[in-house]
Structure formats: structure tokens, C-alpha cells
Enzyme design. Structure first.
Site, PDB file in Angstrom:
ATOM      1  CG  HIS A  79      17.592  13.074   0.278  1.00 47.65           C
ATOM      2  ND1 HIS A  79      17.794  12.274   1.384  1.00 47.65           N
ATOM      3  CD2 HIS A  79      16.255  13.073   0.062  1.00 47.65           C
ATOM      4  CE1 HIS A  79      16.635  11.808   1.810  1.00 47.65           C
ATOM      5  NE2 HIS A  79      15.681  12.266   1.017  1.00 47.65           N
ATOM      6  CE1 TYR A 208      25.677   8.556   7.014  1.00 48.16           C
ATOM      7  CE2 TYR A 208      24.279  10.312   6.154  1.00 48.16           C
ATOM      8  CZ  TYR A 208      24.889   9.082   6.009  1.00 48.16           C
ATOM      9  OH  TYR A 208      24.714   8.374   4.847  1.00 48.16           O
ATOM     10  N   PRO A 300      28.434   0.593   5.427  1.00 51.67           N
ATOM     11  CG  PRO A 300      26.523   0.181   6.699  1.00 51.67           C
ATOM     12  CD  PRO A 300      27.940  -0.278   6.503  1.00 51.67           C
ATOM     13  CE  LYS A 304      30.862   7.230  -2.375  1.00 54.03           C
ATOM     14  NZ  LYS A 304      29.513   7.766  -2.289  1.00 54.03           N
ATOM     15  CE1 TYR A 392      26.358  10.079   2.483  1.00 50.26           C
ATOM     16  CE2 TYR A 392      24.900  10.828   0.729  1.00 50.26           C
ATOM     17  CZ  TYR A 392      25.101  10.132   1.903  1.00 50.26           C
ATOM     18  OH  TYR A 392      24.038   9.511   2.502  1.00 50.26           O
TER      19      TYR A 392
END
Length: 399
Positions: A79, A208, A300, A304, A392
Site C-alpha cells: 500500500h 480511516y 491499533p 504500530k 505510519y
């Protein structure tokens, strides 16, 4: 008195046969350093425990370049970004454009399968389904692990270094005297209602979503199975929710003028995931060192948890290798501080993502509008987007 323990001798004794413990054992073997791993669960239980997995580029390199497996590259999904969705519109954070990195969607239980296969392939000593595990003599030069194996035989491992990689509910952290550890934590007033569904992907990358009804995460697993979550009260009973109600709630949280629609299908797993942020300081007591969830947990939202565990392992392996090859303890003495520097950066990122994207039930109109302003600031600024992308996809392991 119980039966006498058969004594086993190794350089490193590891409590916990999840990804952290197995990765450390693998790296040690690559360096010619012996280890024994003990794990209370059986192999099949861990393999069948479905947990989402986003791997940072550094974690992918550990699996591939250190000789575990290339399966993450062939079976995983790269991704190059995520979508932040709010106000009914999606805003892509382009990792490649912003920081030149990517992440891989690869479930944690598949990481475990790869690591367990590598240890079996290389003749690693991993004891599954043990019971009655104890750690003792942690402040001596010979810390010990006692356990009973799956056949009922009692053993005692004598080692130079003991590693607690046995998760947040394990015995190792609790073996540190209370006055010798500082526990830092915060509870969150919400949980994630998670589903696995037989459906095609709703989007090519993770979404998200922040909404007035709360957070939702639209994730993927394969071409035919998807994982999704939505924010829920910690007391929610998943059995009270029908499939139609679940899908309607998820859809309401991603609705917008663009007409985005989720791909629906049969739901074959429902779970409720409660979470908190936690850090034990230091990550050491005597000759015992903590790694992964044994020493810290994160919500979550920032993806991480597994990556922090593998980063701990990299730092701890280098320290153990230095000690075994030179007898010097400087790197072992610095392990906790070095690992915790990354842990606290990740805690900050995970807390930030969680707070920005979730809606507290008691949030005032001001707080709700402020959070939308924060999201708009992130997607409207290259610098803001780059911070999210860098955190991220993962920071380098620094010395």
C-alpha cells in the site's frame, strides 16, 4: 515435592513464541547464538488467531533480508498510501510522494507462520504448549526459566540472558518487583467492533473515516475476505448486532456526497477490541529484557504494535550479539533507553491518530469542530501529511 527438573543450557532463554520471540530466536541463530523458546499456546492456536497486520518497510526488510521468508512480497499487498475520510470526502495521504516509502498489508498470523517455519527449517528449539512457566534468579548471572512441556516433563533452562516476549498478559513483566518498574498508561473510553466478511475489497487501500457517529476503519485482507472496524462502546456485545445492522452502521460512517458504497458480504467473525496505551519503564530487570507487548501496548489506530515489537527485537539482538561476541555490556545497558525512545514516539503518534479520528460520547460541539479542523490541517498541508506518512510507514532504527 515435584519431579526434578531436567536442566537445559543455552545463551538466551526466550519466554513467548509469538512474532517477537521467534524473530529474536531467528536472528540469534543467524549469528550462531543459541536460544530456547517456550510458549504456553500451541502452534495451531496462534496460527488461527486472526489479527490485522500493517507492516512498516523496516519490518518487511527484517522478514526478507534476514532470511525468514519472501512470502510477504508474494502474498502480501503493498500500500502506497491511506485515505483519511471526513466530512463525507476522502483525502489520500500518498506515502510514496511524501516520504518515498510504503507499507504492506500482511496479517500478523501469517508473520507468525513464516517465522515458525523458519525456526523449524533451521532446527530451532521452540517448545509449544508448555505450562507452569516461571522465571527466577533474574538478578544473577544465570537467570532461569522453569516449565512443564506438553508431555508433562519438567525442565529448567539456565541462560545468560532471559527475554520476556510473552505479551501484555504474560508472566515476565510481573516478575519485576513493583518498586523496580514504572507503569505508564491511559485507558480509552471506546473500543473497536471488528468483523471479517466474505466480500471483495471496498477500496484499494485503508480508509480511516471520522464521522459524527464515530470512527470506522475500512481495511482489506484478501481478494475475497475483508476486515473492518467501527468505534463502539467498550460494553458492546457483538452478539446483539445483526449483519444488517453492522453493515448499515459501517455505511453511515463513510457516507458522503461522492456516493461511496461498501461492498457487503456474509460476516463470519465478530469481535470487540478494547485497548489502552501502556509503557513499562525500564524494559529490563537484572538479566531479563522485555520486548514487544510484554513491555508496551498501543491502540491499533496507528498500526504500530507488531512493528514496535520487531523494532525492539532488532535493537535487543544487536545488544545481545555485542555481549556474546565481546563480553561487553554497554549495548545491553543501553537497550531500554534506545528502545523506549522509539516506543514513546509511537505512543505519541498512536494517541494522536486515535484522538483525532475518534468521537468521544461526551465531546462538546467545540471539540468535534476542532477535530475536523485538525484533520483539515493534516490533509491541507504537505508538511502535516508528511508527518503522518513518515510515522505510519516507520522511522529508521537509530543507534
Amino acid at each position: 515435592m515435584g519431579a526434578a527438573h531436567t536442566v537445559l543450557r543455552t545463551r538466551v532463554g526466550i519466554v513467548g513464541g509469538g512474532p517477537a520471540g521467534l524473530m529474536l530466536s531467528h536472528l540469534l541463530a543467524q549469528a550462531g547464538i543459541g536460544s530456547i523458546v517456550v510458549e504456553k499456546r500451541d502452534y495451531e492456536t496462534i496460527r488461527a488467531t486472526h489479527r490485522a497486520g500493517i507492516l512498516e518497510h523496516g519490518s518487511v526488510r527484517m522478514l526478507t533480508e534476514d532470511g525468514v521468508s519472501n512470502r510477504v512480497l508474494t502474498d502480501g499487498h503493498r500500500h502506497d498510501g491511506i485515505d483519511l475520510r471526513f466530512g463525507g470526502a476522502s483525502h489520500r495521504i500518498d506515502f510514496q510522494d511524501l516520504v518515498g516509502e510504503s507499507v504492506w498489508l500482511y496479517p500478523q498470523n501469517e508473520v507468525f507462520v513464516d517465522l515458525a517455519a523458519a525456526r523449524e527449517r533451521d532446527g530451532g528449539d521452540v517448545r509449544w504448549a508448555v505450562s507452569g512457566t516461571e522465571v527466577l534468579d533474574l538478578s544473577t548471572d544465570t537467570p532461569k526459566i522453569r516449565f512443564t512441556d506438553a508431555e508433562g516433563a519438567a525442565f529448567e533452562i539456565h541462560c545468560d540472558i532471559l527475554v520476556g516476549a510473552d505479551g501484555s498478559q504474560g508472566i515476565c513483566r510481573r516478575a519485576i518487583p513493583a518498586e523496580q518498574r514504572r507503569e505508564n498508561f491511559i485507558e480509552y473510553p471506546f473500543a473497536w467492533f471488528g468483523i471479517l466478511t466474505e466480500a471483495p475489497p471496498s477500496a484499494p487501500e485503508l480508509i480511516y473515516a471520522a464521522s459524527d457517529r464515530g470512527f470506522a476503519l475500512i481495511s482489506q485482507r484478501s481478494r475475497t475476505v475483508q476486515r473492518m472496524y467501527f468505534q463502539a462502546d467498550p460494553d458492546t456485545n457483538p452478539d446483539d448486532w445483526s449483519e444488517e445492522r453492522i453493515w448499515d452502521e459501517l455505511q453511515l460512517r463513510v457516507d458522503g456526497p461522492d456516493g461511496f458504497q461498501l461492498q457487503r458480504g456474509p460476516v463470519f467473525e465478530k469481535t470487540l477490541l478494547k485497548f489502552r496505551s501502556y509503557v513499562c519503564e525500564p524494559l529490563r530487570f537484572g538479566k531479563m529484557f522485555l520486548a514487544g507487548d510484554a513491555g508496551h501496548t498501543v491502540p491499533p489506530t496507528g498500526a504500530k504494535g507488531l512493528n514496535l515489537a520487531l523494532a525492539d527485537v532488532r535493537v535487543l539482538f544487536e545488544a545481545i550479539e555485542s555481549f556474546c561476541s565481546t563480553g561487553r555490556t554497554e549495548m545491553l545497558d543501553g537497550y531500554s533507553d534506545r528502545a523506549l525512545a522509539r516506543v514513546w514516539r509511537a505512543q505519541n503518534f498512536s494517541y494522536w491518530m486515535t484522538s483525532m479520528l475518534h468521537t468521544r460520547a461526551d465531546a462538546s460541539p467545540f471539540e468535534r469542530r476542532r477535530a475536523l479542523g485538525e484533520l483539515a490541517g493534516v490533509v491541507g498541508s504537505r508538511h502535516g501529511s508528511a508527518y503522518l506518512a513518515e510515522a505510519y510507514t516507520g522511522w529508521p532504527v537509530t543507534h
